[in-house]
Design a protein around this motif. Structure first.
Motif, PDB file in Angstrom:
ATOM      1  N   TYR A  89      35.919  38.806  56.583  1.00  0.00           N
ATOM      2  CA  TYR A  89      35.079  38.386  55.188  1.00  0.00           C
ATOM      3  C   TYR A  89      34.643  36.990  55.705  1.00  0.00           C
ATOM      4  O   TYR A  89      33.600  36.738  55.351  1.00  0.00           O
ATOM      5  N   TYR A  90      35.432  36.054  56.121  1.00  0.00           N
ATOM      6  CA  TYR A  90      35.248  34.755  56.059  1.00  0.00           C
ATOM      7  C   TYR A  90      34.059  34.501  57.047  1.00  0.00           C
ATOM      8  O   TYR A  90      33.120  33.782  56.733  1.00  0.00           O
ATOM      9  N   ALA A  91      33.963  35.087  58.272  1.00  0.00           N
ATOM     10  CA  ALA A  91      33.029  35.038  59.130  1.00  0.00           C
ATOM     11  C   ALA A  91      31.811  35.532  58.617  1.00  0.00           C
ATOM     12  O   ALA A  91      30.673  35.254  59.594  1.00  0.00           O
ATOM     13  N   ASN A  92      31.613  36.270  57.624  1.00  0.00           N
ATOM     14  CA  ASN A  92      30.426  36.988  57.377  1.00  0.00           C
ATOM     15  C   ASN A  92      30.133  36.828  56.121  1.00  0.00           C
ATOM     16  O   ASN A  92      29.614  37.538  55.255  1.00  0.00           O
ATOM     17  N   GLU A  93      30.466  35.652  55.431  1.00  0.00           N
ATOM     18  CA  GLU A  93      30.506  35.274  53.947  1.00  0.00           C
ATOM     19  C   GLU A  93      29.055  34.979  53.521  1.00  0.00           C
ATOM     20  O   GLU A  93      28.536  36.124  52.611  1.00  0.00           O
ATOM     21  N   SER A  94      28.098  34.610  54.379  1.00  0.00           N
ATOM     22  CA  SER A  94      26.635  34.544  53.926  1.00  0.00           C
ATOM     23  C   SER A  94      26.257  35.815  54.089  1.00  0.00           C
ATOM     24  O   SER A  94      25.137  36.327  53.217  1.00  0.00           O
ATOM     25  N   ASN A  95      26.412  36.772  55.094  1.00  0.00           N
ATOM     26  CA  ASN A  95      25.929  37.971  55.309  1.00  0.00           C
ATOM     27  C   ASN A  95      26.144  38.825  54.013  1.00  0.00           C
ATOM     28  O   ASN A  95      25.514  39.593  53.553  1.00  0.00           O
ATOM     29  N   MET A  96      27.489  38.746  53.496  1.00  0.00           N
ATOM     30  CA  MET A  96      28.056  39.516  52.303  1.00  0.00           C
ATOM     31  C   MET A  96      26.999  39.125  50.960  1.00  0.00           C
ATOM     32  O   MET A  96      26.473  39.939  50.387  1.00  0.00           O
ATOM     33  N   ILE A  97      26.809  37.568  50.947  1.00  0.00           N
ATOM     34  CA  ILE A  97      26.180  37.140  49.555  1.00  0.00           C
ATOM     35  C   ILE A  97      24.973  37.646  49.801  1.00  0.00           C
ATOM     36  O   ILE A  97      24.268  38.285  48.745  1.00  0.00           O
ATOM     37  N   ASN A  98      24.091  37.385  50.970  1.00  0.00           N
ATOM     38  CA  ASN A  98      22.873  37.818  50.871  1.00  0.00           C
ATOM     39  C   ASN A  98      22.515  39.503  50.834  1.00  0.00           C
ATOM     40  O   ASN A  98      21.373  39.843  50.200  1.00  0.00           O
ATOM     41  N   ASP A  99      23.450  40.170  51.467  1.00  0.00           N
ATOM     42  CA  ASP A  99      23.234  41.705  51.514  1.00  0.00           C
ATOM     43  C   ASP A  99      23.312  42.045  50.031  1.00  0.00           C
ATOM     44  O   ASP A  99      22.594  43.098  49.437  1.00  0.00           O
ATOM     45  N   PHE A 100      24.129  41.546  49.371  1.00  0.00           N
ATOM     46  CA  PHE A 100      24.482  41.925  47.817  1.00  0.00           C
ATOM     47  C   PHE A 100      23.101  41.522  46.908  1.00  0.00           C
ATOM     48  O   PHE A 100      22.866  42.335  46.043  1.00  0.00           O
ATOM     49  N   ILE A 101      22.750  40.318  47.250  1.00  0.00           N
ATOM     50  CA  ILE A 101      21.395  39.946  46.475  1.00  0.00           C
ATOM     51  C   ILE A 101      20.375  40.758  46.714  1.00  0.00           C
ATOM     52  O   ILE A 101      19.511  41.255  45.737  1.00  0.00           O
ATOM     53  N   ALA A 102      20.206  41.404  48.118  1.00  0.00           N
ATOM     54  CA  ALA A 102      19.128  42.001  48.467  1.00  0.00           C
ATOM     55  C   ALA A 102      19.029  43.357  47.988  1.00  0.00           C
ATOM     56  O   ALA A 102      18.114  44.285  47.724  1.00  0.00           O
ATOM     57  N   LYS A 103      20.321  43.935  47.812  1.00  0.00           N
ATOM     58  CA  LYS A 103      20.727  45.309  47.379  1.00  0.00           C
ATOM     59  C   LYS A 103      20.426  45.402  45.894  1.00  0.00           C
ATOM     60  O   LYS A 103      20.019  46.423  45.353  1.00  0.00           O
ATOM     61  N   TYR A 104      20.950  44.345  45.224  1.00  0.00           N
ATOM     62  CA  TYR A 104      20.863  44.517  43.605  1.00  0.00           C
ATOM     63  C   TYR A 104      20.062  43.291  42.945  1.00  0.00           C
ATOM     64  O   TYR A 104      20.752  42.563  42.345  1.00  0.00           O
ATOM     65  N   PRO A 105      18.890  42.949  43.508  1.00  0.00           N
ATOM     66  CA  PRO A 105      18.132  41.887  42.915  1.00  0.00           C
ATOM     67  C   PRO A 105      18.027  41.582  41.534  1.00  0.00           C
ATOM     68  O   PRO A 105      18.085  40.554  40.776  1.00  0.00           O
ATOM     69  N   ASP A 106      17.786  42.883  40.741  1.00  0.00           N
ATOM     70  CA  ASP A 106      17.745  42.536  39.099  1.00  0.00           C
ATOM     71  C   ASP A 106      18.921  42.416  38.682  1.00  0.00           C
ATOM     72  O   ASP A 106      18.989  41.535  37.458  1.00  0.00           O
ATOM     73  N   LEU A 107      20.169  42.315  39.182  1.00  0.00           N
ATOM     74  CA  LEU A 107      21.254  42.276  38.734  1.00  0.00           C
ATOM     75  C   LEU A 107      21.612  40.383  38.598  1.00  0.00           C
ATOM     76  O   LEU A 107      22.213  40.100  37.725  1.00  0.00           O
ATOM     77  N   PHE A 108      20.625  39.627  39.219  1.00  0.00           N
ATOM     78  CA  PHE A 108      20.781  38.326  39.444  1.00  0.00           C
ATOM     79  C   PHE A 108      19.549  37.844  38.770  1.00  0.00           C
ATOM     80  O   PHE A 108      19.136  36.351  38.806  1.00  0.00           O
ATOM     81  N   LYS A 109      18.700  38.592  37.940  1.00  0.00           N
ATOM     82  CA  LYS A 109      17.434  37.772  37.441  1.00  0.00           C
ATOM     83  C   LYS A 109      17.637  36.719  36.390  1.00  0.00           C
ATOM     84  O   LYS A 109      16.699  35.799  36.295  1.00  0.00           O
ATOM     85  N   ASP A 110      18.810  36.626  35.842  1.00  0.00           N
ATOM     86  CA  ASP A 110      19.065  35.835  34.909  1.00  0.00           C
ATOM     87  C   ASP A 110      20.117  34.511  35.272  1.00  0.00           C
ATOM     88  O   ASP A 110      20.180  33.613  34.599  1.00  0.00           O
ATOM     89  N   CYS A 111      20.351  34.512  36.594  1.00  0.00           N
ATOM     90  CA  CYS A 111      21.170  33.420  37.293  1.00  0.00           C
ATOM     91  C   CYS A 111      20.269  32.293  37.583  1.00  0.00           C
ATOM     92  O   CYS A 111      18.884  32.421  38.103  1.00  0.00           O
ATOM     93  N   GLN A 112      20.644  31.146  37.172  1.00  0.00           N
ATOM     94  CA  GLN A 112      19.968  29.763  37.409  1.00  0.00           C
ATOM     95  C   GLN A 112      20.231  29.195  38.460  1.00  0.00           C
ATOM     96  O   GLN A 112      19.682  28.139  39.158  1.00  0.00           O
ATOM     97  N   ASN A 113      21.439  29.514  39.283  1.00  0.00           N
ATOM     98  CA  ASN A 113      21.850  28.757  40.600  1.00  0.00           C
ATOM     99  C   ASN A 113      22.912  29.725  41.452  1.00  0.00           C
ATOM    100  O   ASN A 113      23.302  30.898  40.836  1.00  0.00           O
TER     101      ASN A 113
END
Length: 416
Positions: free
Chosen positions: A90-114
């Motif tokens: 998990y630790y070695a792939n932290e950025s991959n997990m974060i960016n994969d999740f955002i790419a898969k569910y972009p609408d989930l983060f529409k109200d996020c500011q940072n």
């Protein structure tokens, strides 16, 4: 806590706080807050008395100490690390997990500011992150400690917003082959007198944005940046410590107002030239670009000495769960360690940094600092869940969704 010696907690001594009822727990927490009130009052008096001493390098905490609680349903976990650090893949792939999740569910983060908003939502949906869930409400933490009937004793750990200097010393000695003084990495306020600064930040803090942006960068880029920070630490370790204490005030001021070498002493100027080298390194510039993609304009000011220790982050109230749980997070830092991979486990290195924010008090008999935790016997969990439910802290309150409400309703009719 008698008999609780957790290896990954660095065999830290705990007070003997065994909980048998809700009333017992409330009484012990009230005692903690009474002690805390006295500490804060004494600290304020010390600051008032010494505030005009411009030559003083170290004073009491610059602000009020606060308490945060974390409940875990089993003391056998033997650590308080976020899920990201419990699995090296998990630790070695932290950025991959974060960016994969955002790419898969972009609408989930529409109200996020940072990035903190994004990580908080990912934590909510059980993606492994470097955020450690805490709460300001001791009763909420107790619920998590007794939530499961798993034949394991539960435990509530107590943290605070000021680093324990002894624990920071211990972490530094374990992390680096060179000698790095604790005054380098413990946050200090930018004032006429050098004071220890609270580790608490809001979700719009520049420092928090820096570290969460680093978490989204490619592994090779974040590794290169960590190398630059380590090089900066190594150069600081070679500075005269007496010079450093006085130069640091000028250093903080220069970071916030712009660097003008002509007005600084020779030694302070040398220190800021080291910062220039760090600031203009290619890995640092890459990080600036990553921050600007997320937050727009961003002053090119990174203070690498603040990146070693964890931060307490207050999130925006982005959902009802965070509101009900009175939740906040510990942002666990990257591992800055030049002793080589494999000398200790990732879990041990991470826990040592988390320990710097454990709340401790002096044992009057031994003179040693003991951390505060509350142990709940597995045979008392059901009783305590019922007592918590009687005052409105139930599963449907902790997890406010239809499924939890349905389970609470069903449970109310299944009781004898």
């Amino acid at each position: 806590m008698y008999g609780l010696m957790l290896g990954n907690l660095n065999n830290q001594d705990f007070e003997d706080n065994r909980i048998t009822s809700l009333a017992c727990y409330v009484k012990k927490v009230e005692e903690l807050y009474s002690i805390l009130e006295n500490e804060n009052r004494e600290n304020k008096e010390n600051m008032d008395n010494d505030g005009n001493d411009s030559e003083k390098i170290h004073l009491e905490n610059d602000g009020k100490r606060e308490l945060y609680f974390r409940g875990q349903d089993s003391i056998d976990y033997r650590n308080t690390c976020p899920s990201l650090f419990r699995n090296e893949k998990y630790y070695a792939n932290e950025s991959n997990m974060i960016n994969d999740f955002i790419a898969k569910y972009p609408d989930l983060f529409k109200d996020c500011q940072n990035n903190v908003d994004r990580l908080a939502l990912m934590q909510h949906h059980q993606l492994p992150t470097r955020l450690l869930d805490l709460t300001t409400n001791a009763l909420i933490a107790l619920y998590f400690a007794v939530e499961k009937d798993n034949c394991k004793d539960g435990v509530v750990y107590v943290f605070n917003n000021f680093c324990n200097e002894k624990f920071v010393d211990k972490a530094l000695k374990k992390s680096f082959s060179f000698e790095l003084d604790k005054s380098l990495v413990i946050p200090h306020s930018n004032s006429k007198v050098l004071r220890i600064k609270s580790s608490k930040r809001d979700s719009f803090s520049d420092q928090v944005e820096i570290e969460t942006s680093l978490a989204r960068m490619k592994q090779t880029d974040s590794d290169d940046f960590i190398t630059e920070v380590l090089r900066f630490y190594k150069e600081l370790s070679e500075c005269d410590k007496e010079i450093w204490g006085k130069a640091y005030l000028s250093y903080l001021k220069a970071l916030s107002t712009g660097i003008d070498y002509s007005s600084l002493s020779f030694n302070t100027g040398k220190l800021l030239h080291k910062y220039d080298n760090f600031n203009n390194a290619i890995p640092t510039i890459r990080l600036y670009h990553a921050i600007e993609r997320d937050s727009g304009n961003f002053d090119h000011i990174i203070n690498p000495v603040e990146m070693y220790l964890p931060k307490i982050v207050t999130p925006r109230i982005i959902d009802q769960r965070i509101k009900n749980q009175q939740g906040l997070f510990m942002l666990v830092p990257f591992i800055f360690d030049n002793k080589g991979v494999g000398t200790e486990s990732l879990l041990t290195k991470t826990q040592r940094l988390i320990n710097t924010l454990l709340y401790t008090r002096r044992d009057v008999h031994t003179g040693k600092d003991k951390a505060i935790a509350f142990r709940i016997s597995c045979c008392k969990k059901k009783k305590l869940r019922k007592e918590l439910s009687n005052i409105g802290i139930s599963k449907s309150f902790i997890y406010p969704d239809a499924t939890s409400y349905a389970q609470d309703i069903a449970n109310s009719y299944s009781k004898n």
